[in-house]
Design a protein around this motif. Sequence first.
Motif, mmCIF file in Angstrom:
data_model
loop_
_atom_site.group_PDB
_atom_site.id
_atom_site.type_symbol
_atom_site.label_atom_id
_atom_site.label_comp_id
_atom_site.label_asym_id
_atom_site.label_seq_id
_atom_site.Cartn_x
_atom_site.Cartn_y
_atom_site.Cartn_z
ATOM 1 N N UNK A 87 -47.697 45.859 -1.562
ATOM 2 C CA UNK A 87 -47.776 44.401 -1.730
ATOM 3 C C UNK A 87 -46.380 43.788 -1.753
ATOM 4 N N UNK A 88 -46.282 42.561 -1.257
ATOM 5 C CA UNK A 88 -45.032 41.804 -1.293
ATOM 6 C C UNK A 88 -45.217 40.622 -2.233
ATOM 7 N N UNK A 89 -44.603 40.632 -3.399
ATOM 8 C CA UNK A 89 -44.779 39.516 -4.329
ATOM 9 C C UNK A 89 -44.048 38.263 -3.844
ATOM 10 N N UNK A 90 -44.630 37.107 -4.150
ATOM 11 C CA UNK A 90 -43.958 35.852 -3.834
ATOM 12 C C UNK A 90 -43.061 35.456 -4.991
ATOM 13 N N UNK A 91 -42.552 34.226 -4.965
ATOM 14 C CA UNK A 91 -41.607 33.774 -5.983
ATOM 15 C C UNK A 91 -42.214 33.784 -7.381
ATOM 16 N N UNK A 92 -43.525 33.651 -7.471
ATOM 17 C CA UNK A 92 -44.209 33.654 -8.765
ATOM 18 C C UNK A 92 -44.567 35.055 -9.232
ATOM 19 N N UNK A 93 -44.252 36.044 -8.419
ATOM 20 C CA UNK A 93 -44.570 37.410 -8.782
ATOM 21 C C UNK A 93 -45.940 37.870 -8.371
ATOM 22 N N UNK A 94 -46.693 37.013 -7.679
ATOM 23 C CA UNK A 94 -48.034 37.385 -7.233
ATOM 24 C C UNK A 94 -47.978 37.978 -5.830
ATOM 25 N N UNK A 95 -48.729 39.024 -5.606
ATOM 26 C CA UNK A 95 -48.758 39.661 -4.292
ATOM 27 C C UNK A 95 -49.652 38.862 -3.354
ATOM 28 N N UNK A 96 -49.064 38.305 -2.315
ATOM 29 C CA UNK A 96 -49.843 37.512 -1.367
ATOM 30 C C UNK A 96 -49.812 38.108 0.033
ATOM 31 N N UNK A 97 -48.876 39.025 0.262
ATOM 32 C CA UNK A 97 -48.752 39.678 1.556
ATOM 33 C C UNK A 97 -48.656 41.187 1.342
ATOM 34 N N UNK A 98 -48.840 41.918 2.403
ATOM 35 C CA UNK A 98 -48.622 43.355 2.338
ATOM 36 C C UNK A 98 -47.660 43.761 3.445
ATOM 37 N N UNK A 99 -46.989 44.858 3.234
ATOM 38 C CA UNK A 99 -46.033 45.358 4.217
ATOM 39 C C UNK A 99 -46.284 46.837 4.454
ATOM 40 N N UNK A 100 -46.178 47.236 5.715
ATOM 41 C CA UNK A 100 -46.314 48.637 6.093
ATOM 42 C C UNK A 100 -45.114 49.435 5.600
ATOM 43 N N UNK A 101 -45.330 50.700 5.312
ATOM 44 C CA UNK A 101 -44.217 51.584 4.958
ATOM 45 C C UNK A 101 -43.512 52.095 6.208
ATOM 46 N N UNK A 102 -44.231 52.208 7.325
ATOM 47 C CA UNK A 102 -43.680 52.749 8.570
ATOM 48 C C UNK A 102 -43.978 51.770 9.702
ATOM 49 N N UNK A 103 -42.968 51.464 10.503
ATOM 50 C CA UNK A 103 -43.142 50.532 11.622
ATOM 51 C C UNK A 103 -44.035 51.153 12.692
ATOM 52 N N UNK A 104 -44.906 50.330 13.292
ATOM 53 C CA UNK A 104 -45.824 50.817 14.335
ATOM 54 C C UNK A 104 -45.213 50.797 15.731
ATOM 55 N N UNK A 105 -44.017 50.232 15.882
ATOM 56 C CA UNK A 105 -43.271 50.192 17.150
ATOM 57 C C UNK A 105 -43.819 49.182 18.157
ATOM 58 N N UNK A 106 -44.837 48.413 17.784
ATOM 59 C CA UNK A 106 -45.420 47.503 18.769
ATOM 60 C C UNK A 106 -44.417 46.466 19.264
ATOM 61 N N UNK A 107 -43.393 46.169 18.481
ATOM 62 C CA UNK A 107 -42.381 45.197 18.908
ATOM 63 C C UNK A 107 -41.626 45.677 20.143
ATOM 64 N N UNK A 108 -41.687 46.982 20.426
ATOM 65 C CA UNK A 108 -41.009 47.537 21.596
ATOM 66 C C UNK A 108 -41.792 47.326 22.891
ATOM 67 N N UNK A 109 -43.050 46.906 22.778
ATOM 68 C CA UNK A 109 -43.886 46.720 23.961
ATOM 69 C C UNK A 109 -43.730 45.284 24.447
ATOM 70 N N UNK A 110 -43.258 45.065 25.672
ATOM 71 C CA UNK A 110 -43.006 43.706 26.167
ATOM 72 C C UNK A 110 -44.238 42.811 26.081
#
Length: 238
Positions: free
Chosen positions: A199-222
């Motif tokens: 979880x990624x906490x916001x400024x209030x400390x509440x988790x509103x987003x999540x983040x992967x531990x490992x990149x999926x590499x999709x950004x490399x695909x045009x």
Amino acid sequence: MDDLLARAEPALAGYLTGKLRLDAPPGDEVMDCRDLFTTSGFDSTIARLAARYPDTDRRAVVSLWSLYYFSTLTIAPVVLWRRLGLVLPLALEETSLVATPESGMAKAFVLAGTGNIVPGLPITAALAPMIEGHLRPAIDFLSGHCRLSPRLLWCNAAGYLNWIVRELDPGNDEAEGLALFAKTLPDGSDNPLHGLIKPLPNADGNAVLTQRKVCCLRYMVPGVGGCGEACPLPLGRQ
């Protein structure tokens, strides 16, 4: 299956329609999943997607393919377990892939049967046929054959599983489905899904987003782009 999904979760029924089937659509390409994860079966399938991106790292193309595969496979079974107590036959030998002809990407899965209603069955037991009998051998093959990190591939599956578990019990950090991400499996072995989504906490400390531990590499695909804030790498957030 579509009528069960409509009853189980009307808000997601349109998105999930046609993903799980009991028969193959007329004229569509269908391959037994146990044959798919062989050298000849997989190379012929991924070749179509790789041809679209000839100058792209093949690992990124395979990872992109797996994202479609895992999302098509994993989301609807969680909904049907959570809302109806339905346990589906999802092992490799019980499923066939319906692939999109132009890209080889997952379009749907044909199942060997309708499954069984088992009220109160924990998610770890309900999804064991899918996780141990399908995801694990598929990921083992893709990792070895395509030189991809197993953690990257498990993370690709974990992202969809985490999303749907939380979507079905919003705001509940004790949601029953989160047992899927416990540190160990019921037999005491390490859980490959554990710790891959944070979880990624916001400024209030509440988790509103999540983040992967490992990149999926999709950004490399045009033309595909990254995952935004969900990506652990700055390049993938663009």
